[in-house]
Design an enzyme around this catalytic site. Sequence first.
Site, PDB file in Angstrom:
ATOM      1  N   ARG A   1       0.845  -1.067   0.434  1.00  0.00           N
ATOM      2  CA  ARG A   1      -0.224  -0.263   0.312  1.00  0.00           C
ATOM      3  C   ARG A   1       0.648   1.106   0.578  1.00  0.00           C
ATOM      4  NH1 ARG A   1      -5.098   0.870   4.136  1.00  0.00           N
ATOM      5  NH2 ARG A   1      -5.346   2.931   3.651  1.00  0.00           N
TER       6      ARG A   1
ATOM      7  N   ASP B   1       2.096   5.343  -0.173  1.00  0.00           N
ATOM      8  CA  ASP B   1       1.136   6.893  -0.022  1.00  0.00           C
ATOM      9  C   ASP B   1       1.406   7.326  -1.516  1.00  0.00           C
ATOM     10  OD1 ASP B   1       1.666   5.664   2.696  1.00  0.00           O
ATOM     11  OD2 ASP B   1       3.664   6.884   3.168  1.00  0.00           O
TER      12      ASP B   1
ATOM     13  N   ARG C   1      10.960   5.334   3.734  1.00  0.00           N
ATOM     14  CA  ARG C   1      12.089   7.158   3.868  1.00  0.00           C
ATOM     15  C   ARG C   1      12.131   7.490   5.212  1.00  0.00           C
ATOM     16  NH1 ARG C   1       7.653  10.498   3.301  1.00  0.00           N
ATOM     17  NH2 ARG C   1       5.355   9.058   3.296  1.00  0.00           N
TER      18      ARG C   1
END
Length: 301
Positions: free
Chosen positions: A64, A66, A233
């Site tokens: 999933r 972002d 990230r």
Amino acid sequence: MNADPDPAEAAPRVRMRLDLAYDGTDFSGWATQPGLRTVQGELEAALAVLLRATEPVRLTVGGRTDAGVHARGQVAHLDVTAGQLAKWSSRRAGNAGSDATAEARIRARKVNGVLKRSAPDIVVHAASEVPAEFDARFSALRRRYEYRLRGGGMRRDPLTARFTAEVPSALDLGAMQRASDELLGLNDFTSFCKAREGATAVRDLRCFEWRETEDGAYAARIEADAFCHSMVRALVGAVVAVGSGRIGEAELSALRDARERTSRFTVMPAHGLSLEEIAYPPEDQLAARAERTRARRDPLA
């Protein structure tokens, strides 16, 4: 008196695997959100048109992503009726000796024909029939991402700018690699992510390798069995903090072991990240893998 069941809902289902890619720049992430353009929303709408669905099409995704995150190796699954599959496939699909790979590409081409009208930034590479035990999310063995960035003083390339993050400071690639090596293995990555409710942040980080790309950027290959929200990230942000001299390698290890969110490094921008691959076990191991994945991980001591 009970109403008769809807024949469409009662019909046996066939599970289909979609292999796809997308430029995430103009999407508000994968997951459907009211009033926002998302990958899931566009793809489910296209499939509903193609399959002439009388009920909503529902996709389950392997990774999933972002808002702003890209994908070259995304995987999703959906269930269709035998009648819908027949319409989706070519006329020769039911013939003996039919090439499954060719059929998967034909189905993908049909989906892309609908997508190009409203979402040309999504491409389906294959639409394959798979066992009912296949689950795009829970059957996955590992996920691989790539993060691209340029440090201060590095030559910029406008042709890859929308896929490459910019860091104002000069970066020491050797220090970044040493820091990345320290993060490998089975760890509690709470310092780098927020685990969903009822779960832990224990993950097995198997690869975190940096290279210089042909266009002069730095790219990290990051692979784990699974990732928490924004974990990739955040990991890159922590390593960049070491590479720029903001924090030392010993401090990074201490931050990892503290298992607490921190402001000592920043989460990197979404547009430098791409989901490259999701790997799955052989068909006879799909159900067992999904069962293990659904089980809650024990916290580390």
